[in-house]
Design a protein around this motif. Structure first.
Motif, PDB file in Angstrom:
ATOM      1  N   GLY A  98       0.875  -1.278   0.167  1.00 26.99           N
ATOM      2  CA  GLY A  98      -0.002   0.001  -0.090  1.00 26.99           C
ATOM      3  C   GLY A  98       0.787   1.452   0.068  1.00 26.99           C
ATOM      4  O   GLY A  98       0.732   2.135  -0.783  1.00 26.99           O
ATOM      5  N   ARG A 101       2.501   1.954  -3.212  1.00 28.66           N
ATOM      6  CA  ARG A 101       1.195   1.826  -4.144  1.00 28.66           C
ATOM      7  C   ARG A 101       1.726   0.855  -5.184  1.00 28.66           C
ATOM      8  O   ARG A 101       2.023   1.145  -6.573  1.00 28.66           O
ATOM      9  CB  ARG A 101       1.358   3.184  -4.875  1.00 28.66           C
ATOM     10  CG  ARG A 101       1.010   4.325  -3.947  1.00 28.66           C
ATOM     11  CD  ARG A 101       0.633   5.717  -4.616  1.00 28.66           C
ATOM     12  NE  ARG A 101       1.878   6.424  -5.023  1.00 28.66           N
ATOM     13  CZ  ARG A 101       2.772   7.073  -4.015  1.00 28.66           C
ATOM     14  NH1 ARG A 101       2.144   7.256  -2.849  1.00 28.66           N
ATOM     15  NH2 ARG A 101       3.699   7.500  -4.477  1.00 28.66           N
ATOM     16  N   ASN A 102       2.062  -0.229  -4.851  1.00 28.47           N
ATOM     17  CA  ASN A 102       2.607  -1.384  -5.699  1.00 28.47           C
ATOM     18  C   ASN A 102       2.406  -2.690  -5.229  1.00 28.47           C
ATOM     19  O   ASN A 102       2.828  -3.259  -4.514  1.00 28.47           O
ATOM     20  CB  ASN A 102       4.120  -1.065  -5.950  1.00 28.47           C
ATOM     21  CG  ASN A 102       4.454  -1.734  -7.060  1.00 28.47           C
ATOM     22  OD1 ASN A 102       4.273  -2.895  -7.298  1.00 28.47           O
ATOM     23  ND2 ASN A 102       5.328  -0.982  -7.911  1.00 28.47           N
ATOM     24  N   PRO A 103       1.552  -3.391  -6.038  1.00 32.60           N
ATOM     25  CA  PRO A 103       1.464  -4.796  -5.635  1.00 32.60           C
ATOM     26  C   PRO A 103       2.408  -5.808  -5.649  1.00 32.60           C
ATOM     27  O   PRO A 103       2.302  -7.007  -5.535  1.00 32.60           O
ATOM     28  CB  PRO A 103       0.116  -5.429  -6.461  1.00 32.60           C
ATOM     29  CG  PRO A 103       0.417  -4.430  -7.784  1.00 32.60           C
ATOM     30  CD  PRO A 103       0.975  -3.205  -7.398  1.00 32.60           C
ATOM     31  N   SER A 236      -2.431   5.149  -0.555  1.00 32.86           N
ATOM     32  CA  SER A 236      -2.315   4.387  -1.988  1.00 32.86           C
ATOM     33  C   SER A 236      -2.736   5.349  -2.838  1.00 32.86           C
ATOM     34  O   SER A 236      -2.417   5.030  -4.241  1.00 32.86           O
ATOM     35  CB  SER A 236      -2.979   3.041  -2.090  1.00 32.86           C
ATOM     36  OG  SER A 236      -4.446   3.468  -2.059  1.00 32.86           O
ATOM     37  N   LEU A 237      -3.115   6.692  -2.689  1.00 32.79           N
ATOM     38  CA  LEU A 237      -3.363   7.409  -3.745  1.00 32.79           C
ATOM     39  C   LEU A 237      -2.385   8.283  -4.235  1.00 32.79           C
ATOM     40  O   LEU A 237      -2.370   8.964  -5.152  1.00 32.79           O
ATOM     41  CB  LEU A 237      -4.465   8.721  -3.193  1.00 32.79           C
ATOM     42  CG  LEU A 237      -5.955   7.854  -2.915  1.00 32.79           C
ATOM     43  CD1 LEU A 237      -6.531   8.901  -2.102  1.00 32.79           C
ATOM     44  CD2 LEU A 237      -6.671   7.258  -3.953  1.00 32.79           C
ATOM     45  N   GLY A 347      -0.175  -0.127 -12.522  1.00 32.11           N
ATOM     46  CA  GLY A 347      -1.391   0.811 -12.056  1.00 32.11           C
ATOM     47  C   GLY A 347      -2.628   0.341 -12.090  1.00 32.11           C
ATOM     48  O   GLY A 347      -3.674   1.007 -11.641  1.00 32.11           O
ATOM     49  N   TRP A 348      -2.687  -1.050 -12.276  1.00 28.21           N
ATOM     50  CA  TRP A 348      -4.167  -1.648 -12.357  1.00 28.21           C
ATOM     51  C   TRP A 348      -5.186  -1.032 -12.999  1.00 28.21           C
ATOM     52  O   TRP A 348      -6.225  -0.850 -12.621  1.00 28.21           O
ATOM     53  CB  TRP A 348      -4.685  -1.725 -10.632  1.00 28.21           C
ATOM     54  CG  TRP A 348      -3.832  -2.657  -9.812  1.00 28.21           C
ATOM     55  CD1 TRP A 348      -2.629  -2.219  -9.419  1.00 28.21           C
ATOM     56  CD2 TRP A 348      -4.120  -3.839  -9.322  1.00 28.21           C
ATOM     57  NE1 TRP A 348      -2.207  -3.347  -8.422  1.00 28.21           N
ATOM     58  CE2 TRP A 348      -3.155  -4.437  -8.550  1.00 28.21           C
ATOM     59  CE3 TRP A 348      -5.408  -4.730  -9.518  1.00 28.21           C
ATOM     60  CZ2 TRP A 348      -3.389  -5.439  -7.940  1.00 28.21           C
ATOM     61  CZ3 TRP A 348      -5.528  -5.896  -8.871  1.00 28.21           C
ATOM     62  CH2 TRP A 348      -4.453  -6.229  -7.863  1.00 28.21           C
ATOM     63  N   GLN A 349      -4.568  -0.610 -14.208  1.00 23.35           N
ATOM     64  CA  GLN A 349      -5.874   0.118 -14.954  1.00 23.35           C
ATOM     65  C   GLN A 349      -6.738  -0.641 -15.415  1.00 23.35           C
ATOM     66  O   GLN A 349      -6.716  -1.866 -15.721  1.00 23.35           O
ATOM     67  CB  GLN A 349      -5.244   0.953 -16.170  1.00 23.35           C
ATOM     68  CG  GLN A 349      -4.348   2.263 -15.621  1.00 23.35           C
ATOM     69  CD  GLN A 349      -3.164   2.375 -16.343  1.00 23.35           C
ATOM     70  OE1 GLN A 349      -2.425   1.348 -16.940  1.00 23.35           O
ATOM     71  NE2 GLN A 349      -2.560   3.772 -16.301  1.00 23.35           N
TER      72      GLN A 349
ATOM     73  N   ALA B  87      -5.846   4.818 -10.825  1.00 27.45           N
ATOM     74  CA  ALA B  87      -5.540   4.334  -9.586  1.00 27.45           C
ATOM     75  C   ALA B  87      -4.665   3.056  -9.516  1.00 27.45           C
ATOM     76  O   ALA B  87      -4.627   2.218 -10.379  1.00 27.45           O
ATOM     77  CB  ALA B  87      -7.074   4.184  -8.821  1.00 27.45           C
ATOM     78  N   TYR B  88      -4.177   2.911  -8.069  1.00 29.37           N
ATOM     79  CA  TYR B  88      -3.209   1.623  -8.254  1.00 29.37           C
ATOM     80  C   TYR B  88      -3.930   0.519  -7.320  1.00 29.37           C
ATOM     81  O   TYR B  88      -3.659  -0.603  -7.924  1.00 29.37           O
ATOM     82  CB  TYR B  88      -2.079   2.278  -7.064  1.00 29.37           C
ATOM     83  CG  TYR B  88      -1.379   3.235  -7.617  1.00 29.37           C
ATOM     84  CD1 TYR B  88      -0.309   3.159  -8.451  1.00 29.37           C
ATOM     85  CD2 TYR B  88      -1.713   4.827  -7.400  1.00 29.37           C
ATOM     86  CE1 TYR B  88       0.516   3.932  -8.900  1.00 29.37           C
ATOM     87  CE2 TYR B  88      -0.942   5.632  -7.744  1.00 29.37           C
ATOM     88  CZ  TYR B  88       0.340   5.486  -8.614  1.00 29.37           C
ATOM     89  OH  TYR B  88       0.958   6.523  -9.407  1.00 29.37           O
ATOM     90  N   PHE B  89      -4.850   0.412  -6.876  1.00 30.36           N
ATOM     91  CA  PHE B  89      -5.574  -0.675  -6.295  1.00 30.36           C
ATOM     92  C   PHE B  89      -7.105  -0.660  -6.317  1.00 30.36           C
ATOM     93  O   PHE B  89      -7.735   0.474  -6.665  1.00 30.36           O
ATOM     94  CB  PHE B  89      -5.337  -0.812  -4.761  1.00 30.36           C
ATOM     95  CG  PHE B  89      -3.855  -1.011  -4.314  1.00 30.36           C
ATOM     96  CD1 PHE B  89      -3.434  -2.293  -4.696  1.00 30.36           C
ATOM     97  CD2 PHE B  89      -3.033  -0.226  -3.796  1.00 30.36           C
ATOM     98  CE1 PHE B  89      -2.140  -2.578  -4.317  1.00 30.36           C
ATOM     99  CE2 PHE B  89      -1.836  -0.557  -3.572  1.00 30.36           C
ATOM    100  CZ  PHE B  89      -1.170  -1.473  -3.540  1.00 30.36           C
ATOM    101  N   THR B 137     -11.211   1.721 -11.107  1.00 30.44           N
ATOM    102  CA  THR B 137     -10.340   1.568 -12.037  1.00 30.44           C
ATOM    103  C   THR B 137     -10.875   0.854 -13.278  1.00 30.44           C
ATOM    104  O   THR B 137     -10.449   0.669 -14.340  1.00 30.44           O
ATOM    105  CB  THR B 137      -9.224   0.244 -11.613  1.00 30.44           C
ATOM    106  OG1 THR B 137      -9.553  -0.877 -10.950  1.00 30.44           O
ATOM    107  CG2 THR B 137      -8.312   1.022 -10.594  1.00 30.44           C
TER     108      THR B 137
END
Lengths: 349, 268
Positions: A98, A101-103, A236-237, A347-349, B87-89, B137
């Motif tokens: 978190g 910002r990166n899984p 995470s923003l 970025g999980w877009q 957004a990241y998550f 997302t």
């Protein structure tokens, strides 16, 4: 899971998330009790139940004393340690993911485990007491994550994710080289075997005293994580948005990183470097209950504890000699990481 | 609540972007900031919000200098709508909007029933209640922009700072957002927004500020400020500002539009 296609399987209602949390909890208890029965010395469910009953009621049982010894002296420390270390690494992983910002980050990818490992090896090398080893592990772990963060912020013009991961690799390699240096310098009859075995990542030599010494540290790290769980979501923003929404992102980041590093260092100080747990478990937890930290943290903790219990059981029974835990988690974790790398878009877009 | 900036210098520690910017925003007013790429619009907004320290001058709310306000105090008064972004998550839309409530929550708190009600109200105001449980997302650009506006509304702000809220939206969604801006201003919120389209200023703004190379070069009503001459200064192109007949949405009946001429861009 089929009826809400637009919202998809991962749009869990809170009811679904609660069910998953309860299910993970039940699984954890089953694994916890089951782990007492796995190993070279057979202990049946009936024996376990009567020993626990005798312990709870303060009475006695008519089983051979060796059963007591196996359960309380051998298996209990290991089971507790597996539970704690797994839970700790998963909680730290969820926090780092978190925070950065990166899984794809985790204590080992960021080099924190290696840094903390270097601190612990230095502690063993200097023949420090357990507390000293833990302190060095924490200081070196914190130093590593700080350096990795600074490098990833300073090096511009590359994909930030790549820089972060590479910085972690570089710091991990550097820590590894320092560990090797210490091994060369260490006393080959006394210190070197201790260092080497510890580095493999194993819970074989753990005793209840070790477990008791890291429990308060892990709790000390978990309490702020849990209390600040809502604010963790905002981190995470990104800093600017989090600040515009009213939180002091700089202070929060310091608190979260210190807490996660404390947890990692405490775990590493008794278990050695056990990789991949901190990457896999938060990730699976996020797939199950979503990214909201209030659900993610407890589910990560339960999955992490349960996973390491199961892997430790496997380590005990899969071969005639004991396979160190760190080797097994790497065999399971490396393919998982590759799969993530292939399927996660930035970025999980 | 009145927002006023006085002789504000803004920029990054290593690079000043602009200076001596002064303007005021009254409650219920819509102020539109126009300026070419790189003129410092976003930097000015970030300085107003306290995300960047002012390089001279002051930002004040209701006559109080906010230099020493905490993040939380500022966020209780000013809402920020950043440009829609990745957004990241995979938070859901309602979770994203609930994040706007943070400034009204205690340090260790999670959102209460009241917070949830405010967030759902914000979704309802923007007409996106149906997106409540959709993953942010996976929404479209327009839906994301509306969700970010809803998040800022959940802050219950007196001032709303919006960075190019119509960028990357289709024509219909642009008008939807402009409609919302006017409706929100009617509830007493002061709104300052940036845009690349001067026509948007004609449609929704009470006043216009023009930023050119870090300096506020014009400040006034849309009709006074948006002229062929000022647009030439800002964008280096020839523009005809025309008045067209009755327009259902405008208060005065007629509305002005900008018609640029191709082939006139000067690269200075």
């Amino acid at each position: 899971m089929t009826k809400q296609d637009r919202q998809s399987a991962s749009t869990f209602t809170p009811v679904g998330a609660t069910l998953i949390a309860w299910f993970s909890g039940v699984m954890l208890v089953v694994l916890f009790l089951g782990s007492f029965m796995v190993g070279k010395f057979d202990i049946s469910l009936a024996q376990l139940v009567s020993v626990i009953y005798a312990w709870v009621s303060g009475g006695s049982h008519n089983l051979p004393p060796v059963v007591d010894t196996v359960i309380f002296q051998i298996r209990l420390p290991r089971v507790m340690a597996a539970l704690l270390v797994g839970a700790a690494l998963a909680a730290a992983g969820a926090t780092y993911q978190g925070m950065f910002r990166n899984p794809l980050v985790s204590p080992d990818i960021l080099g924190v485990s290696a840094g903390a490992g270097l601190g612990a090896v230095l502690g063993i090398f200097l023949s420090l007491p357990v507390v000293g080893v833990q302190l060095l592990a924490f200081v070196f772990g914190l130093g590593t994550v700080f350096l990795v963060y600074v490098i990833s912020r300073t090096v511009r013009g590359h994909d930030p994710l790549l820089v972060l991961v590479l910085a972690g690799v570089v710091m991990g390699a550097l820590a590894g080289a320092c560990i090797s240096l210490l091994k060369v310098l260490a006393d080959p009859y006394d210190q070197l075997p201790a260092i080497t075995f510890w580095l493999l990542g194993s819970l074989t030599a753990v005793n209840l005293h070790d477990v008791a010494s890291i429990l308060p540290l892990i709790l000390l790290g978990l309490v702020p994580l849990y209390l600040l769980r809502w604010r963790m979501n905002l981190m995470s923003l990104g800093d600017e948005e989090a600040q515009a929404l009213g939180i002091d992102a700089v202070k929060m980041r310091i608190v979260f990183i210190c807490a996660a590093t404390l947890i990692t260092a405490a775990a590493v100080s008794i278990s050695g470097i056990i990789g991949w747990v901190g990457l896999m478990m938060p990730h699976i937890a996020r797939m199950l209950v979503g990214p909201s930290f209030a659900r993610l943290l407890p589910v990560s903790i339960m999955l992490g504890g349960g996973y390491l219990l199961a892997v430790d059981d496997l380590a005990r029974v899969m071969a005639d000699i004991e396979v160190p835990l760190g080797i097994l988690t790497a065999f399971l974790g490396a393919p998982f990481f590759l799969w993530l790398l292939a399927t996660t878009r930035r970025g999980w877009q | 609540m009145k927002l006023a900036i006085h002789r504000l210098g803004f920029g990054y520690p290593s690079k000043a972007v602009g200076r001596d910017a002064s303007l005021a925003l009254e409650a219920g007013e819509v102020l539109c900031l126009l300026g070419p790429n790189g003129s410092g619009k976003t930097t000015l907004f970030k300085t107003i919000l306290g995300l960047l320290p002012p390089q001279g001058g002051t930002v004040s709310l209701a006559e109080n200098d906010i230099a020493n306000w905490s993040r939380r105090q500022v966020a209780q008064v000013m809402g920020y709508v950043p440009q829609a972004h990745a957004a990241y998550f995979p938070f859901t839309v309602i979770e994203t909007v609930l994040m706007g409530r943070t400034a009204h929550m205690n340090l260790f708190a999670s959102p209460s029933k009241h917070d949830l009600a405010v967030a759902e109200q914000a979704l309802a105001i923007l007409g996106i209640s149906h997106l409540r449980d959709v993953i942010y997302t996976r929404t479209s650009g327009g839906e994301r922009q509306l969700a970010l506006i809803a998040r800022a509304l959940a802050q219950e702000p007196r001032i709303l700072v919006m960075d190019e809220p119509t960028a990357s939206l289709d024509f219909g969604n642009q008008m939807l957002v402009l409609d919302q801006i006017r409706a929100l201003a009617k509830t007493g919120i002061g709104i300052i927004l940036s845009t690349h389209d001067p026509d948007h200023a004609f449609l929704c703004a009470n006043r216009v500020a023009m930023l050119h190379q870090g300096t506020l070069v014009r400040l006034g009503s849309p009709n006074e400020t948006i002229t062929s001459e000022s647009l030439k200064l800002l964008y280096g192109i020839d523009v005809n500002v025309l008045e067209v007949g009755s327009h259902a949405g405008s208060s005065g009946g007629a509305v002005r539009v900008c018609v640029p001429t191709l082939g006139t861009r000067q690269t200075s």
